[in-house]
Motif scaffolding. Structure first.
Motif, PDB file in Angstrom:
ATOM      1  N   ASP A 142       0.803  -1.230   0.000  1.00  0.00           N
ATOM      2  CA  ASP A 142       0.000   0.000   0.000  1.00  0.00           C
ATOM      3  C   ASP A 142       0.836   1.279   0.000  1.00  0.00           C
ATOM      4  O   ASP A 142       0.340   2.348   0.338  1.00  0.00           O
ATOM      5  CB  ASP A 142      -0.986   0.021   1.176  1.00  0.00           C
ATOM      6  N   VAL A 143       2.123   1.197  -0.345  1.00  0.00           N
ATOM      7  CA  VAL A 143       2.981   2.373  -0.442  1.00  0.00           C
ATOM      8  C   VAL A 143       3.217   2.663  -1.919  1.00  0.00           C
ATOM      9  O   VAL A 143       3.477   1.756  -2.704  1.00  0.00           O
ATOM     10  CB  VAL A 143       4.332   2.147   0.287  1.00  0.00           C
ATOM     11  N   THR A 144       3.126   3.940  -2.294  1.00  0.00           N
ATOM     12  CA  THR A 144       3.361   4.337  -3.681  1.00  0.00           C
ATOM     13  C   THR A 144       4.752   4.951  -3.823  1.00  0.00           C
ATOM     14  O   THR A 144       5.361   5.357  -2.826  1.00  0.00           O
ATOM     15  CB  THR A 144       2.316   5.376  -4.135  1.00  0.00           C
ATOM     16  N   TRP A 145       5.211   5.033  -5.058  1.00  0.00           N
ATOM     17  CA  TRP A 145       6.491   5.681  -5.332  1.00  0.00           C
ATOM     18  C   TRP A 145       6.442   7.133  -4.854  1.00  0.00           C
ATOM     19  O   TRP A 145       7.404   7.654  -4.315  1.00  0.00           O
ATOM     20  CB  TRP A 145       6.815   5.593  -6.817  1.00  0.00           C
ATOM     21  N   GLU A 146       5.314   7.794  -5.010  1.00  0.00           N
ATOM     22  CA  GLU A 146       5.159   9.180  -4.580  1.00  0.00           C
ATOM     23  C   GLU A 146       5.314   9.308  -3.064  1.00  0.00           C
ATOM     24  O   GLU A 146       5.892  10.284  -2.576  1.00  0.00           O
ATOM     25  CB  GLU A 146       3.816   9.740  -5.040  1.00  0.00           C
ATOM     26  N   ASP A 147       4.808   8.321  -2.302  1.00  0.00           N
ATOM     27  CA  ASP A 147       4.979   8.314  -0.840  1.00  0.00           C
ATOM     28  C   ASP A 147       6.463   8.305  -0.484  1.00  0.00           C
ATOM     29  O   ASP A 147       6.921   9.055   0.381  1.00  0.00           O
ATOM     30  CB  ASP A 147       4.330   7.077  -0.197  1.00  0.00           C
ATOM     31  N   VAL A 148       7.214   7.443  -1.153  1.00  0.00           N
ATOM     32  CA  VAL A 148       8.647   7.310  -0.880  1.00  0.00           C
ATOM     33  C   VAL A 148       9.384   8.572  -1.296  1.00  0.00           C
ATOM     34  O   VAL A 148      10.222   9.092  -0.554  1.00  0.00           O
ATOM     35  CB  VAL A 148       9.224   6.064  -1.594  1.00  0.00           C
ATOM     36  N   GLU A 149       9.071   9.085  -2.464  1.00  0.00           N
ATOM     37  CA  GLU A 149       9.729  10.283  -2.975  1.00  0.00           C
ATOM     38  C   GLU A 149       9.556  11.467  -2.025  1.00  0.00           C
ATOM     39  O   GLU A 149      10.513  12.186  -1.737  1.00  0.00           O
ATOM     40  CB  GLU A 149       9.149  10.641  -4.347  1.00  0.00           C
ATOM     41  N   SER A 150       8.348  11.663  -1.535  1.00  0.00           N
ATOM     42  CA  SER A 150       8.076  12.813  -0.663  1.00  0.00           C
ATOM     43  C   SER A 150       8.620  12.617   0.747  1.00  0.00           C
ATOM     44  O   SER A 150       8.709  13.577   1.506  1.00  0.00           O
ATOM     45  CB  SER A 150       6.570  13.087  -0.609  1.00  0.00           C
ATOM     46  N   SER A 151       9.002  11.407   1.101  1.00  0.00           N
ATOM     47  CA  SER A 151       9.480  11.104   2.455  1.00  0.00           C
ATOM     48  C   SER A 151      10.987  10.910   2.549  1.00  0.00           C
ATOM     49  O   SER A 151      11.500  10.619   3.621  1.00  0.00           O
ATOM     50  CB  SER A 151       8.790   9.827   2.963  1.00  0.00           C
ATOM     51  N   THR A 152      11.683  11.046   1.433  1.00  0.00           N
ATOM     52  CA  THR A 152      13.125  10.788   1.400  1.00  0.00           C
ATOM     53  C   THR A 152      13.882  12.093   1.198  1.00  0.00           C
ATOM     54  O   THR A 152      13.559  12.867   0.295  1.00  0.00           O
ATOM     55  CB  THR A 152      13.468   9.791   0.276  1.00  0.00           C
ATOM     56  N   GLY A 153      14.882  12.322   2.055  1.00  0.00           N
ATOM     57  CA  GLY A 153      15.652  13.555   1.979  1.00  0.00           C
ATOM     58  C   GLY A 153      16.854  13.473   1.064  1.00  0.00           C
ATOM     59  O   GLY A 153      17.364  14.499   0.629  1.00  0.00           O
ATOM     60  N   GLY A 154      17.335  12.295   0.760  1.00  0.00           N
ATOM     61  CA  GLY A 154      18.516  12.141  -0.086  1.00  0.00           C
ATOM     62  C   GLY A 154      18.143  11.817  -1.518  1.00  0.00           C
ATOM     63  O   GLY A 154      16.967  11.736  -1.876  1.00  0.00           O
ATOM     64  N   SER A 155      19.167  11.618  -2.344  1.00  0.00           N
ATOM     65  CA  SER A 155      18.948  11.250  -3.748  1.00  0.00           C
ATOM     66  C   SER A 155      18.337   9.858  -3.814  1.00  0.00           C
ATOM     67  O   SER A 155      18.773   8.940  -3.118  1.00  0.00           O
ATOM     68  CB  SER A 155      20.271  11.264  -4.510  1.00  0.00           C
ATOM     69  N   LEU A 156      17.343   9.708  -4.671  1.00  0.00           N
ATOM     70  CA  LEU A 156      16.560   8.475  -4.734  1.00  0.00           C
ATOM     71  C   LEU A 156      16.376   8.070  -6.184  1.00  0.00           C
ATOM     72  O   LEU A 156      16.068   8.902  -7.035  1.00  0.00           O
ATOM     73  CB  LEU A 156      15.203   8.718  -4.075  1.00  0.00           C
ATOM     74  N   VAL A 157      16.574   6.772  -6.469  1.00  0.00           N
ATOM     75  CA  VAL A 157      16.290   6.228  -7.796  1.00  0.00           C
ATOM     76  C   VAL A 157      15.512   4.931  -7.632  1.00  0.00           C
ATOM     77  O   VAL A 157      15.570   4.278  -6.598  1.00  0.00           O
ATOM     78  CB  VAL A 157      17.579   5.963  -8.621  1.00  0.00           C
ATOM     79  N   ARG A 158      14.785   4.597  -8.687  1.00  0.00           N
ATOM     80  CA  ARG A 158      14.067   3.319  -8.712  1.00  0.00           C
ATOM     81  C   ARG A 158      14.999   2.231  -9.227  1.00  0.00           C
ATOM     82  O   ARG A 158      15.716   2.432 -10.209  1.00  0.00           O
ATOM     83  CB  ARG A 158      12.899   3.369  -9.697  1.00  0.00           C
TER      84      ARG A 158
END
Length: 149
Positions: free
Chosen positions: A95-111
């Motif tokens: 039930d977690v979306t990529w948008e949830d992770v993106e908005s909750s991560t302070g560092g550089s993030l890639v899929r």
């Protein structure tokens, strides 16, 4: 392999897990020894702190326990490998979306190319497992000679 909790982890794999300035500090403990002596370090933590700020960061704000030691971070939102100075998300929690992770991560993030979502057991299977556990617990308690204090 060393699995331990963390207050913060940054995109270079730096670990902060021993103190929050202004809070009670019992001591550093053995975390620095554990992570330096391990071939692989997995940090387990929530994705955000109690104030709602990201705990996966560009650079740790809290005092560093050990430098460039964390390989993987497991949070309530997903699983992240650290490589080349970025958090690589390889699995999303149910039930977690990529948008949830993106908005909750302070560092550089890639899929990750293999990004997947964790799947819980189907409701029927979960109910069967729950019923079996209750039945087993009932047998253990029901068959006991223990009278209590």
């Amino acid at each position: 392999i060393c699995v331990l909790g963390a207050f913060e982890v940054d995109q270079e794999g730096n670990l902060a897990n021993w103190m929050i300035p202004g809070g009670y500090v019992a001591g550093m403990g053995g975390a620095a020894d554990l992570v330096v002596g391990s071939n692989r370090v997995i940090a387990a933590m929530t994705h955000r702190n109690p104030s709602g700020q990201p705990k996966l960061m560009t650079a740790c704000d809290l005092p560093i326990t050990a430098a460039k030691c964390v390989n993987t971070v497991v949070t309530d939102l997903g699983v992240f490998d650290i490589s080349d100075g970025v958090f690589e998300c390889r699995e999303l929690a149910p039930d977690v979306t990529w948008e949830d992770v993106e908005s909750s991560t302070g560092g550089s993030l890639v899929r990750s190319d293999q990004l997947s979502s964790a799947q819980g057991p189907p409701e029927e299977d979960a109910q069967l497992a729950h019923d079996a556990r209750d039945e087993e617990e009932g047998e253990l308690v029901g068959g006991s000679d223990w009278q209590g204090d």
